[in-house]
Design a protein around this motif. Structure first.
Motif, PDB file in Angstrom:
ATOM      1  N   GLN A   1      30.823  50.477  48.650  1.00 54.74           N
ATOM      2  CA  GLN A   1      30.426  51.028  47.362  1.00 54.74           C
ATOM      3  C   GLN A   1      30.672  52.530  47.238  1.00 54.74           C
ATOM      4  O   GLN A   1      30.545  53.082  46.152  1.00 54.74           O
ATOM      5  N   SER A   2      31.016  53.197  48.329  1.00 50.53           N
ATOM      6  CA  SER A   2      31.342  54.624  48.259  1.00 50.53           C
ATOM      7  C   SER A   2      32.204  54.982  49.452  1.00 50.53           C
ATOM      8  O   SER A   2      32.265  54.250  50.439  1.00 50.53           O
ATOM      9  N   TRP A   3      32.866  56.125  49.346  1.00 48.69           N
ATOM     10  CA  TRP A   3      33.745  56.578  50.415  1.00 48.69           C
ATOM     11  C   TRP A   3      33.753  58.098  50.425  1.00 48.69           C
ATOM     12  O   TRP A   3      33.758  58.748  49.393  1.00 48.69           O
ATOM     13  N   ARG A   4      33.743  58.657  51.608  1.00 51.75           N
ATOM     14  CA  ARG A   4      33.826  60.103  51.741  1.00 51.75           C
ATOM     15  C   ARG A   4      35.211  60.566  51.351  1.00 51.75           C
ATOM     16  O   ARG A   4      36.226  59.953  51.710  1.00 51.75           O
TER      17      ARG A   4
ATOM     18  N   VAL B   1      25.174  44.974  45.108  1.00 52.66           N
ATOM     19  CA  VAL B   1      24.493  46.182  45.593  1.00 52.66           C
ATOM     20  C   VAL B   1      25.330  47.408  45.248  1.00 52.66           C
ATOM     21  O   VAL B   1      26.548  47.337  45.131  1.00 52.66           O
ATOM     22  N   GLY B   2      24.645  48.531  45.066  1.00 48.75           N
ATOM     23  CA  GLY B   2      25.351  49.798  44.913  1.00 48.75           C
ATOM     24  C   GLY B   2      26.054  50.002  43.591  1.00 48.75           C
ATOM     25  O   GLY B   2      27.079  50.673  43.556  1.00 48.75           O
ATOM     26  N   LYS B   3      25.516  49.467  42.499  1.00 48.95           N
ATOM     27  CA  LYS B   3      26.148  49.718  41.205  1.00 48.95           C
ATOM     28  C   LYS B   3      26.130  51.203  40.867  1.00 48.95           C
ATOM     29  O   LYS B   3      27.102  51.752  40.349  1.00 48.95           O
TER      30      LYS B   3
ATOM     31  N   GLN C   1      24.460  47.398  51.781  1.00 52.38           N
ATOM     32  CA  GLN C   1      25.346  48.302  51.054  1.00 52.38           C
ATOM     33  C   GLN C   1      26.150  49.133  52.044  1.00 52.38           C
ATOM     34  O   GLN C   1      25.597  49.714  52.975  1.00 52.38           O
ATOM     35  N   LEU C   2      27.458  49.192  51.849  1.00 48.13           N
ATOM     36  CA  LEU C   2      28.350  49.849  52.806  1.00 48.13           C
ATOM     37  C   LEU C   2      28.914  51.141  52.216  1.00 48.13           C
ATOM     38  O   LEU C   2      29.521  51.141  51.147  1.00 48.13           O
ATOM     39  N   ALA C   3      28.694  52.250  52.945  1.00 47.62           N
ATOM     40  CA  ALA C   3      29.223  53.557  52.570  1.00 47.62           C
ATOM     41  C   ALA C   3      30.216  53.991  53.635  1.00 47.62           C
ATOM     42  O   ALA C   3      29.838  54.235  54.785  1.00 47.62           O
TER      43      ALA C   3
ATOM     44  N   ALA D   1      19.707  44.749  60.308  1.00 49.78           N
ATOM     45  CA  ALA D   1      18.920  43.986  59.335  1.00 49.78           C
ATOM     46  C   ALA D   1      17.543  43.639  59.912  1.00 49.78           C
ATOM     47  O   ALA D   1      16.522  43.720  59.214  1.00 49.78           O
ATOM     48  N   ASP D   2      17.504  43.268  61.195  1.00 48.65           N
ATOM     49  CA  ASP D   2      16.231  42.943  61.836  1.00 48.65           C
ATOM     50  C   ASP D   2      15.314  44.167  61.888  1.00 48.65           C
ATOM     51  O   ASP D   2      14.095  44.056  61.738  1.00 48.65           O
ATOM     52  N   TRP D   3      15.907  45.338  62.089  1.00 49.93           N
ATOM     53  CA  TRP D   3      15.119  46.575  62.104  1.00 49.93           C
ATOM     54  C   TRP D   3      14.588  46.939  60.712  1.00 49.93           C
ATOM     55  O   TRP D   3      13.640  47.703  60.606  1.00 49.93           O
ATOM     56  N   GLY D   4      15.259  46.441  59.656  1.00 50.96           N
ATOM     57  CA  GLY D   4      14.788  46.733  58.305  1.00 50.96           C
ATOM     58  C   GLY D   4      15.688  47.647  57.499  1.00 50.96           C
ATOM     59  O   GLY D   4      15.243  48.248  56.510  1.00 50.96           O
ATOM     60  N   PHE D   5      16.969  47.729  57.863  1.00 48.70           N
ATOM     61  CA  PHE D   5      17.912  48.592  57.143  1.00 48.70           C
ATOM     62  C   PHE D   5      18.762  47.778  56.169  1.00 48.70           C
ATOM     63  O   PHE D   5      19.205  46.673  56.496  1.00 48.70           O
ATOM     64  N   SER D   6      19.013  48.339  55.006  1.00 46.68           N
ATOM     65  CA  SER D   6      19.812  47.645  53.989  1.00 46.68           C
ATOM     66  C   SER D   6      20.971  48.485  53.471  1.00 46.68           C
ATOM     67  O   SER D   6      21.633  48.105  52.503  1.00 46.68           O
ATOM     68  N   TYR D   7      21.218  49.624  54.108  1.00 49.24           N
ATOM     69  CA  TYR D   7      22.295  50.544  53.708  1.00 49.24           C
ATOM     70  C   TYR D   7      22.950  51.044  54.979  1.00 49.24           C
ATOM     71  O   TYR D   7      22.249  51.409  55.939  1.00 49.24           O
ATOM     72  N   LEU D   8      24.280  51.041  55.023  1.00 50.69           N
ATOM     73  CA  LEU D   8      24.997  51.402  56.243  1.00 50.69           C
ATOM     74  C   LEU D   8      26.076  52.443  55.951  1.00 50.69           C
ATOM     75  O   LEU D   8      26.997  52.194  55.186  1.00 50.69           O
TER      76      LEU D   8
END
Length: 437
Positions: free
Chosen positions: A207-210, A25-27, A187-189, A139-146
């Motif tokens: 996959q990213s960082w502030r 994820v997150g390429k 995907q983790l930000a 995930a149960d709520w339907g989110f795939s990016y955090l």
């Protein structure tokens, strides 16, 4: 003793080496909308879905802005009896699943926010000690990016970990859940604010960082972020990138007056964020967005560089311009940037001054340019072919303005071109004597 010392040294080298977490994820950078700067805690599901619909109506989802990021303040202040986060029934009267399904119908994937501490920055339940449980809820709520923040952290004797270890708890939970359910990882930000140099280590976890604190919609804030990025631009690559924070190109609820960027500043903001391969998450009012705002956001030529499927690296400075090279100056960051792409050599020139400027550069200042060649010049803002360039390019830019150019090899320069070398101070005849211009 020697073996032990060697092991320690190898461990230190590994710990400081930049890597990227290629977990499927997150390429490429995320494009979409973030609720925080526009609404902070004052929103309802209907208000957010209006923004989502506006992105669809303006053609931005079709252009690639397909991540809708729900930031802080979406839940009740306390967990339920089973320790689960509960969505705020006043903000989401039809439930969170209905909200994410509505986003999905509009063409979005849904992102959500949490925190590595006891509480989020807004004072809502954080995920420390509940990483796996909260991940299941999301995930149960339907989110795939955090998006994962860094407020209200426990005492050191509780965590016995630094910031890396606290973030690793969620990264490990994501990995474990993906393996257990045989599903794609979330995907983790990471939102670490840059205090502990996340560009060195965060790519191991997400996959990213502030790279710093929260953005503000005025030029001094943007130039300070670009200045910081001048020194870490080379840390961006596939699956791992510097996040320069939210896009503020249109009307927002921040500032006095709100959203007080000029048109040229908004263009520079978008260009720098896109060409440095930052995530592009809008937090401006899309329901009332001007024609100029939409034209900036949907610039397909620049988005194509941001989403390049073959080159993950960002542009980097080749000359500071206003200052001596490598000068740290929040008011005047590096002005001359370059990098490669699937479509040609990219140049970005920023006028960091408060007045219009004539600016120029030598083509071979870019590592990606071949010496002794002529290059075709395509303007990524006017979308026009502007002839060819040999040796140098000159530009007139407005205050805080930007130019973005794409160059492609158009053949050898004419025979007898003088001086013999664009960088003549290093040029030598075969007999070993230097050429003097």
């Amino acid at each position: 003793m020697a073996a032990t010392t060697t092991s320690i040294l190898l461990g230190l080298l590994y710990a400081t080496g930049a890597t990227a977490l290629d977990n499927g994820v997150g390429k490429l950078p995320a494009l979409g909308f973030n609720t925080w700067n526009m609404y902070q805690c004052d929103y309802t599901a209907d208000m957010l879905l209006q923004q989502a619909q506006a992105l669809v109506d303006h053609g931005l989802v079709k252009a690639g802005y397909n991540t809708f990021m729900l930031d802080d303040c979406y839940s009740l202040k306390e967990r339920d009896k089973k320790g689960r986060i509960v969505e705020d029934p006043e903000k989401f009267p039809k439930g969170m699943k209905h909200f994410t399904k509505s986003l999905s119908k509009l063409g979005f994937r849904a992102g959500i926010y949490s925190d590595a501490g006891y509480r989020t920055c807004g004072g809502y339940p954080g995920s420390f000690g509940n990483e796996a449980k909260d991940l299941e809820t999301f995930a149960d709520w339907g989110f795939s990016y955090l998006k994962y923040d860094n407020c209200f952290i426990p005492f050191d004797n509780v965590t016995q970990e630094n910031v890396y270890g606290r973030y690793a708890r969620m990264a490990d939970a994501i990995d474990a859940r993906a393996k257990k359910t045989k599903s794609q990882p979330v995907q983790l930000a990471l939102c670490e604010w840059g205090w502990q140099q996340p560009w060195i280590w965060a790519g191991r976890l997400g996959q990213s960082w502030r790279t710093g604190g929260d953005i503000r919609p005025w030029w001094s804030a943007l130039s300070a972020i670009i200045n910081h990025a001048s020194f870490i631009a080379t840390e961006t690559r596939f699956f791992a990138r510097n996040d320069l924070d939210i896009l503020e190109v249109g009307n927002t609820n921040q500032g006095t007056p709100p959203g007080n960027l000029t048109y040229d500043e908004a263009k520079s903001h978008f260009t720098a964020w896109a060409l440095l391969k930052s995530p592009l998450l809008i937090s401006s009012d899309m329901a009332t967005a001007s024609k100029e705002t939409i034209e900036i956001l949907e610039n397909k030529d620049i988005l194509k560089i941001n989403q390049d499927p073959n080159v993950g690296e960002a542009l980097a400075p080749f000359r500071w311009g206003f200052n001596e090279d490598f000068t740290f100056d929040p008011a005047h960051p590096a002005e001359y940037w370059t990098g490669n792409s699937s479509y040609g050599v990219v140049f970005m020139v920023l006028n960091t001054q408060d007045t219009p400027q004539h600016m120029s550069f030598n083509l071979t200042e870019s590592w990606a340019i071949r010496a002794g060649r002529v290059y075709s010049v395509y303007d990524l803002w006017t979308h026009t072919n502007n002839g060819t360039a040999s040796r140098s390019i000159s530009l007139n830019l407005p205050a805080h303005g930007v130019a973005a150019l794409l160059l492609n090899d158009a053949g050898p320069e004419p025979a007898g071109t003088e001086p013999y070398c664009a960088g003549w101070w290093q040029c030598s005849f075969p007999n070993g004597t230097y050429y003097s211009n």
